[in-house]
Scaffold this motif. Structure first.
Motif, PDB file in Angstrom:
ATOM      1  N   MET A  46       0.810  -1.216   0.000  1.00 53.52           N
ATOM      2  CA  MET A  46       0.000   0.000   0.000  1.00 53.52           C
ATOM      3  C   MET A  46       0.845   1.267   0.000  1.00 53.52           C
ATOM      4  N   GLY A  47       2.167   1.109   0.021  1.00 48.77           N
ATOM      5  CA  GLY A  47       3.037   2.282  -0.012  1.00 48.77           C
ATOM      6  C   GLY A  47       2.993   3.106   1.244  1.00 48.77           C
ATOM      7  N   THR A  48       2.892   2.435   2.405  1.00 51.52           N
ATOM      8  CA  THR A  48       2.837   3.141   3.671  1.00 51.52           C
ATOM      9  C   THR A  48       3.696   2.397   4.692  1.00 51.52           C
ATOM     10  N   SER A  49       3.621   2.801   5.956  1.00 48.38           N
ATOM     11  CA  SER A  49       4.440   2.177   6.991  1.00 48.38           C
ATOM     12  C   SER A  49       3.618   1.193   7.814  1.00 48.38           C
ATOM     13  N   VAL A  50       4.317   0.273   8.458  1.00 54.64           N
ATOM     14  CA  VAL A  50       3.648  -0.686   9.331  1.00 54.64           C
ATOM     15  C   VAL A  50       2.966   0.053  10.486  1.00 54.64           C
ATOM     16  N   ALA A  51       3.631   1.092  11.002  1.00 51.74           N
ATOM     17  CA  ALA A  51       3.056   1.865  12.105  1.00 51.74           C
ATOM     18  C   ALA A  51       1.730   2.483  11.708  1.00 51.74           C
ATOM     19  N   MET A  52       1.655   3.031  10.489  1.00 47.61           N
ATOM     20  CA  MET A  52       0.406   3.645  10.030  1.00 47.61           C
ATOM     21  C   MET A  52      -0.680   2.591   9.840  1.00 47.61           C
ATOM     22  N   ILE A  53      -0.323   1.423   9.334  1.00 51.73           N
ATOM     23  CA  ILE A  53      -1.297   0.339   9.202  1.00 51.73           C
ATOM     24  C   ILE A  53      -1.823  -0.052  10.577  1.00 51.73           C
ATOM     25  N   ASP A  54      -0.913  -0.169  11.528  1.00 50.19           N
ATOM     26  CA  ASP A  54      -1.286  -0.595  12.875  1.00 50.19           C
ATOM     27  C   ASP A  54      -2.210   0.415  13.546  1.00 50.19           C
ATOM     28  N   ILE A  55      -1.917   1.729  13.329  1.00 53.83           N
ATOM     29  CA  ILE A  55      -2.733   2.772  13.951  1.00 53.83           C
ATOM     30  C   ILE A  55      -4.097   2.881  13.282  1.00 53.83           C
ATOM     31  N   THR A  56      -4.086   2.930  11.949  1.00 48.85           N
ATOM     32  CA  THR A  56      -5.327   3.175  11.206  1.00 48.85           C
ATOM     33  C   THR A  56      -6.293   1.999  11.279  1.00 48.85           C
ATOM     34  N   TYR A  57      -5.751   0.788  11.315  1.00 46.97           N
ATOM     35  CA  TYR A  57      -6.610  -0.388  11.248  1.00 46.97           C
ATOM     36  C   TYR A  57      -6.507  -1.234  12.514  1.00 46.97           C
ATOM     37  N   SER A  58      -6.291  -0.566  13.640  1.00 48.07           N
ATOM     38  CA  SER A  58      -6.129  -1.294  14.908  1.00 48.07           C
ATOM     39  C   SER A  58      -7.405  -2.031  15.297  1.00 48.07           C
ATOM     40  N   HIS A  59      -8.559  -1.584  14.753  1.00 50.92           N
ATOM     41  CA  HIS A  59      -9.825  -2.231  15.096  1.00 50.92           C
ATOM     42  C   HIS A  59      -9.962  -3.603  14.427  1.00 50.92           C
ATOM     43  N   VAL A  60      -9.249  -3.802  13.312  1.00 44.57           N
ATOM     44  CA  VAL A  60      -9.406  -5.058  12.571  1.00 44.57           C
ATOM     45  C   VAL A  60      -8.729  -6.227  13.270  1.00 44.57           C
ATOM     46  N   PRO A  61      -7.452  -6.114  13.688  1.00 44.57           N
ATOM     47  CA  PRO A  61      -6.808  -7.267  14.332  1.00 44.57           C
ATOM     48  C   PRO A  61      -7.537  -7.777  15.567  1.00 44.57           C
ATOM     49  N   ARG A  62      -8.256  -6.914  16.282  1.00 47.07           N
ATOM     50  CA  ARG A  62      -8.974  -7.372  17.474  1.00 47.07           C
ATOM     51  C   ARG A  62     -10.002  -8.442  17.112  1.00 47.07           C
ATOM     52  N   SER A  63     -10.595  -8.294  15.942  1.00 42.70           N
ATOM     53  CA  SER A  63     -11.600  -9.280  15.521  1.00 42.70           C
ATOM     54  C   SER A  63     -10.959 -10.591  15.088  1.00 42.70           C
ATOM     55  N   LEU A  64      -9.617 -10.583  14.952  1.00 41.06           N
ATOM     56  CA  LEU A  64      -8.926 -11.793  14.518  1.00 41.06           C
ATOM     57  C   LEU A  64      -8.302 -12.565  15.665  1.00 41.06           C
ATOM     58  N   GLN A  65      -8.401 -12.032  16.881  1.00 42.27           N
ATOM     59  CA  GLN A  65      -7.701 -12.659  18.000  1.00 42.27           C
ATOM     60  C   GLN A  65      -8.153 -14.101  18.222  1.00 42.27           C
TER      61      GLN A  65
END
Length: 395
Positions: free
Chosen positions: A362-381
């Protein structure tokens, strides 16, 4: 005259010395719809070696379909009674001259400073600007109802400007250093679920710009990146598109093609067979329409209006995206063309893709992915825990 018109174009550019450490650079950009040759010309001050390096930058930009920018010299400013407004103008020119920020970024910086800083502190000598002055400025903006995100963005501009002024010996300490910033509660990015994405794309098949929405979802590119795609960026055999430029709409009108947001934003994306076939069909339709047009500016754009100019992503969102969301039974509130980028990221994360791979694609940083989409990984726990259990215990 005929032989002159047939003269071969120098595609490696030219350099002519016009004075002491002064050169005229000239590079061929292409032709207009009437066949007239267009050149980029710039007067450059420096050594012959630096002039050659600058010419290569210009040729590289032109090759990538990016409009070259003319480097402005950094004006010499006397430190005596220098006003903050003058220093901010100098800093903006410094950023532009050293190509440290994109044209649109400089324009955004200028707007923030002109709107919020200069009216309050622009006429004050920079050496007299104190931490309390900056803090009161931010507090006043809060009282006026200016959002926390805007104030924090303003701080990201003002702070480095003061730091640069220290380097220019205009002041000894950065007055932004210890100010308190308002808390910003980041809103959750809007995105489509897998079921909603399928419904949306099914509805979009009947839309004129179905292929634009499909490319947006499959690549996760920023709107002004995929709307700047040209046909020579597509490799039909390898099923890929190369993202190497961005579309910019200057405040004064017109459009330009600039470098992408960051260096990591230049990337090649593999797309599906369905998307490749949709691109082939779109190209056939586009060529048929172009044959019926008398004057069609050939920008080679994949997504172009009937007169060959680029699409506006805001118009695309308002006139096409939102009606399609409504037709799909999806509430349109909070959705924009950027929501399709968020959808791409969310679907990748839900699929269990590695965050670093997603960020690179996506041409961005891992930190930005983690911040912007932090709501998604919670549903994957839960599913992640089940996969781990399967590895450990074979369950």
């Amino acid at each position: 005259m005929a032989s002159e018109n047939k003269r071969k174009v120098r595609r490696d550019g030219s350099i002519v010395r016009i004075g002491d450490r002064k050169f005229r650079l000239r590079a061929y950009r292409g032709t207009t719809a009437n066949g007239k040759r267009v050149y980029f010309t710039q007067v450059f001050k420096g050594t012959a070696e630096d002039a050659q390096k600058r010419l290569q930058e210009i040729l590289r930009d032109i090759s990538n379909g990016i409009t070259p920018t003319k480097v402005l010299p950094d004006p010499v400013t006397t430190p005596v009674s220098v006003l903050l407004g003058e220093t901010l103008d100098r800093w903006l020119k410094h950023k532009s001259a050293n190509r440290k920020a994109r044209t649109r970024t400089i324009a955004n910086y200028e707007w923030l400073l002109s709107t919020y800083v200069k009216p309050a502190l622009g006429s004050k000598a920079i050496a007299e600007v104190s931490e309390s002055d900056v803090q009161e400025l931010y507090n006043d903006l809060i009282r006026r109802g200016i959002g926390a995100k805007t104030i924090r963005n303003l701080h990201k501009v003002l702070d480095p400007a003061f730091t640069r002024a220290i380097g220019w010996k205009l002041l000894s300490e950065n007055p932004c250093k210890h100010v308190e910033l308002p808390v910003w509660d980041r809103k959750e990015a809007r995105y489509l679920t897998p079921e909603q994405t399928q419904a949306f794309l099914a509805a979009a098949r009947q839309d004129k710009w179905y292929i634009a929405f499909l490319i947006a979802v499959e690549t996760g590119a920023r709107p002004n990146e995929y709307l700047a795609l040209r046909w020579n960026d597509v490799n039909f055999d390898e099923r890929s598109v190369r993202i190497c430029r961005s579309l910019y709409w200057p405040p004064g009108g017109g459009f330009e093609f600039t470098k992408p947001k960051t260096q990591r934003s230049v990337r090649t994306k593999t797309i599906s067979r369905q998307a490749i076939e949709a691109l082939r069909q779109h190209r056939r339709v586009q060529l048929e329409q172009r044959m019926q047009m008398r004057d069609y500016p050939d920008c080679d754009l994949i997504f172009a209006t009937e007169i060959g100019t680029p699409l506006s992503w805001r118009n695309l969102g308002r006139r096409h995206l939102k009606p399609l969301l409504t037709a799909s039974g999806i509430p349109e509130d909070g959705f924009s063309m950027y929501s399709l980028r968020h959808t791409h990221a969310s679907l990748r994360i839900i699929n269990g893709d590695n965050l670093r791979v997603v960020a690179e694609d996506m041409g961005t940083s891992v930190a930005m992915i983690d911040i912007t989409y932090s709501h998604v990984p919670r549903s994957l726990q839960t599913s992640a825990a089940e996969r781990l259990a399967g590895l450990l215990y074979g369950t």
